[in-house]
Design a protein around this motif. Structure first.
Motif, PDB file in Angstrom:
ATOM      1  N   MET A   1     -10.306  -1.617  77.815  1.00 57.31           N
ATOM      2  CA  MET A   1      -8.844  -1.596  77.969  1.00 57.31           C
ATOM      3  C   MET A   1      -8.227  -0.563  77.018  1.00 57.31           C
ATOM      4  O   MET A   1      -8.670  -0.434  75.884  1.00 57.31           O
ATOM      5  CB  MET A   1      -8.288  -2.996  77.646  1.00 57.31           C
ATOM      6  CG  MET A   1      -6.791  -3.096  77.778  1.00 57.31           C
ATOM      7  SD  MET A   1      -6.168  -4.773  77.568  1.00 57.31           S
ATOM      8  CE  MET A   1      -6.281  -4.983  75.797  1.00 57.31           C
ATOM      9  N   TYR A   2      -7.245   0.157  77.512  1.00 55.54           N
ATOM     10  CA  TYR A   2      -6.504   1.097  76.655  1.00 55.54           C
ATOM     11  C   TYR A   2      -5.210   0.429  76.191  1.00 55.54           C
ATOM     12  O   TYR A   2      -4.587  -0.311  76.953  1.00 55.54           O
ATOM     13  CB  TYR A   2      -6.114   2.352  77.427  1.00 55.54           C
ATOM     14  CG  TYR A   2      -7.253   3.153  77.986  1.00 55.54           C
ATOM     15  CD1 TYR A   2      -8.158   3.796  77.144  1.00 55.54           C
ATOM     16  CD2 TYR A   2      -7.417   3.300  79.363  1.00 55.54           C
ATOM     17  CE1 TYR A   2      -9.197   4.559  77.667  1.00 55.54           C
ATOM     18  CE2 TYR A   2      -8.456   4.061  79.885  1.00 55.54           C
ATOM     19  CZ  TYR A   2      -9.337   4.679  79.041  1.00 55.54           C
ATOM     20  OH  TYR A   2     -10.356   5.422  79.554  1.00 55.54           O
ATOM     21  N   THR A   3      -4.825   0.719  74.956  1.00 52.71           N
ATOM     22  CA  THR A   3      -3.524   0.257  74.454  1.00 52.71           C
ATOM     23  C   THR A   3      -2.722   1.471  73.994  1.00 52.71           C
ATOM     24  O   THR A   3      -3.191   2.248  73.166  1.00 52.71           O
ATOM     25  CB  THR A   3      -3.695  -0.708  73.253  1.00 52.71           C
ATOM     26  OG1 THR A   3      -4.491  -1.816  73.667  1.00 52.71           O
ATOM     27  CG2 THR A   3      -2.351  -1.224  72.763  1.00 52.71           C
ATOM     28  N   VAL A   4      -1.537   1.607  74.562  1.00 57.85           N
ATOM     29  CA  VAL A   4      -0.624   2.681  74.129  1.00 57.85           C
ATOM     30  C   VAL A   4       0.556   1.998  73.448  1.00 57.85           C
ATOM     31  O   VAL A   4       1.134   1.065  74.015  1.00 57.85           O
ATOM     32  CB  VAL A   4      -0.136   3.501  75.354  1.00 57.85           C
ATOM     33  CG1 VAL A   4       0.858   4.577  74.919  1.00 57.85           C
ATOM     34  CG2 VAL A   4      -1.312   4.116  76.103  1.00 57.85           C
ATOM     35  N   HIS A   5       0.881   2.445  72.243  1.00 60.09           N
ATOM     36  CA  HIS A   5       1.999   1.828  71.523  1.00 60.09           C
ATOM     37  C   HIS A   5       3.206   2.755  71.565  1.00 60.09           C
ATOM     38  O   HIS A   5       3.115   3.911  71.161  1.00 60.09           O
ATOM     39  CB  HIS A   5       1.596   1.529  70.071  1.00 60.09           C
ATOM     40  CG  HIS A   5       2.661   0.783  69.342  1.00 60.09           C
ATOM     41  ND1 HIS A   5       2.963  -0.541  69.615  1.00 60.09           N
ATOM     42  CD2 HIS A   5       3.512   1.174  68.371  1.00 60.09           C
ATOM     43  CE1 HIS A   5       3.959  -0.920  68.848  1.00 60.09           C
ATOM     44  NE2 HIS A   5       4.312   0.088  68.076  1.00 60.09           N
ATOM     45  N   LEU A   6       4.309   2.224  72.067  1.00 63.75           N
ATOM     46  CA  LEU A   6       5.540   3.028  72.165  1.00 63.75           C
ATOM     47  C   LEU A   6       6.562   2.486  71.167  1.00 63.75           C
ATOM     48  O   LEU A   6       6.862   1.291  71.168  1.00 63.75           O
ATOM     49  CB  LEU A   6       6.079   2.955  73.594  1.00 63.75           C
ATOM     50  CG  LEU A   6       7.174   3.955  73.980  1.00 63.75           C
ATOM     51  CD1 LEU A   6       7.164   4.207  75.491  1.00 63.75           C
ATOM     52  CD2 LEU A   6       8.555   3.555  73.539  1.00 63.75           C
ATOM     53  N   GLN A   7       7.068   3.379  70.351  1.00 59.92           N
ATOM     54  CA  GLN A   7       8.041   2.991  69.334  1.00 59.92           C
ATOM     55  C   GLN A   7       9.402   3.582  69.677  1.00 59.92           C
ATOM     56  O   GLN A   7       9.597   4.799  69.559  1.00 59.92           O
ATOM     57  CB  GLN A   7       7.570   3.516  67.975  1.00 59.92           C
ATOM     58  CG  GLN A   7       8.055   2.683  66.845  1.00 59.92           C
ATOM     59  CD  GLN A   7       7.115   2.782  65.645  1.00 59.92           C
ATOM     60  OE1 GLN A   7       6.009   3.322  65.749  1.00 59.92           O
ATOM     61  NE2 GLN A   7       7.544   2.289  64.518  1.00 59.92           N
ATOM     62  N   ALA A   8      10.306   2.722  70.131  1.00 50.83           N
ATOM     63  CA  ALA A   8      11.670   3.176  70.452  1.00 50.83           C
ATOM     64  C   ALA A   8      12.622   2.130  69.874  1.00 50.83           C
ATOM     65  O   ALA A   8      12.308   1.520  68.855  1.00 50.83           O
ATOM     66  CB  ALA A   8      11.818   3.317  71.961  1.00 50.83           C
TER      67      ALA A   8
END
Ligand code: GLY
Length: 275
Positions: A1-8
């Motif tokens: 599984m890939y995890t992409v972390h988005l910080q907004a």
């Protein structure tokens, strides 16, 4: 599984991998305490995946309600939004509860907008079930419904708290839905990622679906983190969309969004190439 972390304005993970939908409740439980979850989906997706998501929610301590609307862009309007909001009120949802958007771009946009305005804003989770929603609309917090005057004219920026992209579901999609999403992936390739563009030129591009989704989401994430509210570089992601939206509207939405974008990009490229 890939995890992409988005910080907004809200920071969240985008999980991309096989078999996620059967464990949706488990992943949602990592972000939210048990509460009431309003699952919003359409008449195409409901019979396919709603039971799996709701069972997993229940197993992980969530109570759930399900709102189903007729599939199609024609439903993405103020009347359906109003019905969803009344439903949420009748279920006595509070700001401690959540919305789960289960479906493609129409569902994600409209459920996200309902979450943005109900009780002045409650959190929501995106579970995209189309390639287009996986690579574009589920990420970045643009939510909306259409007005008679045009697409997405009433909406809000409201970031999801979690995105769950099950690559098994995307791999199972019929050809026309994959092609629709491919238009948005090609857009990323044209804008910034030559290798991604080359992958999409290969006959067997579908073999690389998880990597294609990851690369697209990474690019969307970078763009959103630099310009969450679409005042600058995020506008590049609208490549082909002005023509595309016009084509969709003039066809009475018989031309779906991805195909409108594909035609729009071809028109824009043709115009750009003219001396
Ligand atoms: N779909 C373009 C954007 O999210 O900005």
């Amino acid at each position: 599984m890939y995890t992409v972390h988005l910080q907004a304005s809200i920071s969240y993970d985008i999980l991309i991998g096989p078999g996620l939908i059967g464990n949706a409740g488990k992943y949602i439980r990592t972000v939210f305490k048990p509460c009431r979850a309003c699952v919003i989906t359409d008449s195409n997706v409901y019979p396919l995946y709603a039971q799996t998501v709701c069972r997993s929610l229940e197993e992980n301590g969530f109570q759930y309600d399900t709102y189903v609307f007729p599939a199609g862009e024609q439903s993405k309007n103020l009347a359906t939004l109003s019905n969803i909001l009344e439903f949420m009120a009748n279920q006595q949802l509070t700001r401690s509860d959540i919305v789960v958007a289960l479906g493609g771009g129409v569902t994600g946009d409209m459920a996200g907008f309902a979450a943005a305005v109900y009780a002045r804003g409650i959190p929501f989770v995106q579970i995209p079930t189309t390639l287009l929603a996986a690579v574009d609309s589920s990420v970045g917090g643009k939510t909306a419904v259409d007005l008679k005057a045009g697409k997405n004219l009433a909406g809000a920026f409201h970031q999801p708290s979690l995105v769950l992209t099950d690559t098994d579901i995307i791999a199972d999609l019929p050809a026309h839905l994959l092609s629709e999403g491919a238009a948005e992936v090609i857009k990323y390739g044209v804008l910034q990622d030559t290798e991604l563009f080359q992958w999409m030129c290969e006959k067997d591009w579908k073999q690389k679906l998880p990597e294609i989704i990851l690369r697209s989401v990474e690019m969307k994430k970078r763009t959103v983190m630099q310009d969450e509210f679409d005042t600058g570089m995020r506008k590049f992601l609208n490549l082909g969309h002005t023509f595309g939206h016009a084509i969709e509207k003039l066809s009475d939405f018989s031309v779906p969004h991805g195909f409108g974008v594909a035609m729009g990009m071809a028109i824009a490229a043709g115009a750009a190439g003219k001396k």
